[in-house]
Scaffold this active site. Structure first.
Site, PDB file in Angstrom:
ATOM      1  CE  LYS A  64     -12.961  -2.901   0.285  1.00 32.53           C
ATOM      2  NZ  LYS A  64     -13.028  -2.450   1.728  1.00 32.53           N
TER       3      LYS A  64
ATOM      4  CE  LYS B 206      -5.908  -8.308  -2.199  1.00 36.01           C
ATOM      5  NZ  LYS B 206      -5.513  -7.902  -0.624  1.00 36.01           N
TER       6      LYS B 206
ATOM      7  CE  LYS C  89      -4.457  -1.744   1.760  1.00 34.78           C
ATOM      8  NZ  LYS C  89      -5.563  -1.235   2.896  1.00 34.78           N
TER       9      LYS C  89
HETATM   10  P1  TYM Z   1     -10.922  -5.356   3.654  1.00 32.19           P
HETATM   11  O1  TYM Z   1     -11.860  -4.211   4.145  1.00 32.19           O
HETATM   12  O2  TYM Z   1      -9.577  -5.145   2.744  1.00 32.19           O
HETATM   13  O3  TYM Z   1     -11.585  -6.574   3.157  1.00 32.19           O
HETATM   14  C1  TYM Z   1     -12.745  -7.078   4.080  1.00 32.19           C
HETATM   15  C2  TYM Z   1     -12.742  -8.729   4.064  1.00 32.19           C
HETATM   16  O4  TYM Z   1     -12.789  -9.063   2.869  1.00 32.19           O
HETATM   17  C3  TYM Z   1     -11.685 -10.068   2.395  1.00 32.19           C
HETATM   18  N1  TYM Z   1     -11.292  -9.865   1.176  1.00 32.19           N
HETATM   19  C4  TYM Z   1     -11.123 -11.042   0.237  1.00 32.19           C
HETATM   20  N2  TYM Z   1     -11.545 -12.267   0.344  1.00 32.19           N
HETATM   21  C5  TYM Z   1     -11.290 -12.993  -0.519  1.00 32.19           C
HETATM   22  N3  TYM Z   1     -10.945 -12.503  -1.946  1.00 32.19           N
HETATM   23  C6  TYM Z   1     -10.582 -11.261  -1.950  1.00 32.19           C
HETATM   24  N4  TYM Z   1     -10.232 -11.035  -2.985  1.00 32.19           N
HETATM   25  C7  TYM Z   1     -10.778 -10.346  -0.956  1.00 32.19           C
HETATM   26  N5  TYM Z   1     -10.418  -9.179  -0.876  1.00 32.19           N
HETATM   27  C8  TYM Z   1     -11.072  -8.824   0.238  1.00 32.19           C
HETATM   28  C9  TYM Z   1     -10.507  -9.715   3.608  1.00 32.19           C
HETATM   29  O5  TYM Z   1      -9.681 -10.571   4.012  1.00 32.19           O
HETATM   30  C10 TYM Z   1     -11.522  -9.359   4.642  1.00 32.19           C
HETATM   31  O6  TYM Z   1     -11.904 -10.298   5.223  1.00 32.19           O
HETATM   32  N6  TYM Z   1      -7.827  -4.970   7.724  1.00 32.19           N
HETATM   33  C11 TYM Z   1      -8.956  -5.653   7.346  1.00 32.19           C
HETATM   34  C12 TYM Z   1     -10.357  -4.868   8.195  1.00 32.19           C
HETATM   35  C13 TYM Z   1     -10.387  -5.242   9.512  1.00 32.19           C
HETATM   36  C14 TYM Z   1     -10.454  -6.246  10.108  1.00 32.19           C
HETATM   37  C15 TYM Z   1     -10.054  -6.141  11.446  1.00 32.19           C
HETATM   38  C16 TYM Z   1     -10.781  -7.695   9.928  1.00 32.19           C
HETATM   39  C17 TYM Z   1      -9.752  -4.273  10.444  1.00 32.19           C
HETATM   40  N7  TYM Z   1      -9.807  -4.676  11.811  1.00 32.19           N
HETATM   41  C18 TYM Z   1     -10.283  -6.839  12.713  1.00 32.19           C
HETATM   42  C19 TYM Z   1     -10.659  -8.560  10.953  1.00 32.19           C
HETATM   43  C20 TYM Z   1     -10.548  -8.327  12.149  1.00 32.19           C
HETATM   44  C21 TYM Z   1      -9.397  -5.082   5.848  1.00 32.19           C
HETATM   45  O7  TYM Z   1      -8.510  -4.273   5.401  1.00 32.19           O
HETATM   46  O8  TYM Z   1     -10.112  -5.899   5.313  1.00 32.19           O
END
Ligand code: TYM
Length: 334
Positions: free
Chosen positions: A198, A195, A111
């Site tokens: 967004k 992957k 990032k």
């Molecule tokens: P974020 O917002 O990027 O993504 C949310 C969830 O979606 C999953 N994900 C995917 N799964 C499968 N294939 C993909 N291409 C894909 N892209 C995203 C992510 O693995 C996630 O489960 N850091 C986290 C948010 C967060 C969090 C937490 C999660 C903040 N605090 C505490 C769990 C526990 C994030 O950026 O997810």
């Protein structure tokens, strides 16, 4: 006792990867144990967010939780920033985590790009805040996609070091990452090596939860593939990342396995498989999209759910932070 927690960042539109890797799986868990799901708005601002857009996106993610099938009377749904203890505990963890641990985080490297000195300090300590999100509720299970694995390992390291440093074995549980199902890493529709994300500049690379049926059909039709028909065995998908990805998406959407999808479509060309996949995706996503639109049209219902969830979350968070203050030795009014 089991306690399940996860979050989604309030930055950018939700896509099929978020739906299959996270949202859809939360719904299956809400009857198993207490479930906490939040909108990670504190994490979102580690990169610039337009304030009005951030508010709208927070509501949109809450709408997606409810539209996917989470019941606000069962799951605790809340905005992270409405529970100040996330930031409070994160500070203590900033003093527990080591620079060397954060230096290994691959997401920061991706990032922050070429100019890491221009990244926000928050982007660097992002995984420490994530550890606070999880441990504040003493969560035991964290359902996420594959890309969050490293952050969960760090969470476990922080929990273990806190417990040892302060001589409190077992105070924080070491949470288990729950990375399960056929779609823990949904890939881009344009590039089987990237992957679905967004931040991909190409909208063709992903199916958004706000896409209508025509857009979904068009994106699946144009999805990159190789010229071979689908193999007769799952092993035959090895070395064919685009085919493997589409099969995984079909499996996740239909609650089946890649083997079952191959049993049905093996030997058929993409000319037959893609329309079947598109139809399935539209069938699965259209009700979610429609319900999200309905909820967003008048946010009163979303706001009520978030306010109630925040109150429930705070009640637990306050107890943990009071305990942590005592453990660390911060003065508290007698
Ligand atoms: P974020 O917002 O990027 O993504 C949310 C969830 O979606 C999953 N994900 C995917 N799964 C499968 N294939 C993909 N291409 C894909 N892209 C995203 C992510 O693995 C996630 O489960 N850091 C986290 C948010 C967060 C969090 C937490 C999660 C903040 N605090 C505490 C769990 C526990 C994030 O950026 O997810």
């Amino acid at each position: 006792p089991r306690r399940i927690l996860s979050g989604i960042q309030a930055s950018g539109a939700l896509h099929l990867g978020n739906y299959l890797g996270a949202l859809k799986r939360f719904v299956a868990l809400q009857d198993e144990a207490p479930l906490f799901v939040f909108v990670a708005d504190l994490h979102a601002i580690t990169v610039w967010q337009d304030p009005a857009v951030l508010t709208a996106q927070t509501r949109e993610i809450a709408a997606a939780y409810i539209a996917s099938g989470l019941d606000p009377d069962k799951a605790v749904i809340f905005p992270q920033s409405a529970v100040p203890q996330h930031a409070e505990l994160a500070w203590v963890f900033n003093c527990v985590a080591r620079l060397g641990w954060l230096d290994r985080m691959t997401q920061f490297k991706e990032k922050s790009g070429k100019h890491k000195e221009r990244a926000s300090v928050g982007l660097y300590t992002y995984p420490v805040l994530q550890a606070a999100d999880i441990l504040l509720y003493k969560a035991t299970e964290v359902p996420v996609g594959e890309d969050q694995k490293q952050h969960l390992e760090l969470t476990r390291d922080i929990a273990a070091k806190f417990n040892t440093d302060f001589g409190r074995p077992g105070y924080f549980p070491l949470p288990e990452p729950v990375i399960q199902g056929p779609a823990t890493r949904v890939m881009s529709l344009r590039d089987g090596a990237a992957k679905m994300s967004k931040s991909d500049p190409s909208d063709q690379s992903r199916i958004n939860l706000t896409d209508d049926a025509d857009a979904i059909v068009a994106k699946v039709r144009k999805a990159k593939t190789d010229p071979e028909p689908l193999p007769e065995t799952v092993e035959g998908l090895d070395g064919r990342p685009e085919a493997k990805n589409l099969v995984a998406i079909y499996a996740a959407l239909s609650d089946s396995t890649a083997a079952e999808v191959i049993a049905r479509f093996g030997g058929q060309g993409f000319g037959a498989f893609k329309p079947a996949l598109a139809e399935l995706a539209v069938e699965a996503l259209a009700p979610v999209t429609a319900e999200m639109r309905r909820l967003m049209a008048d946010p009163a219902e979303i706001d009520r759910a978030l306010a109630k969830g925040a109150e429930q979350a705070r009640a637990i968070a306050e107890v943990t932070v009071a305990e942590v203050k005592d453990i660390v030795g911060f003065w508290r009014a007698p």
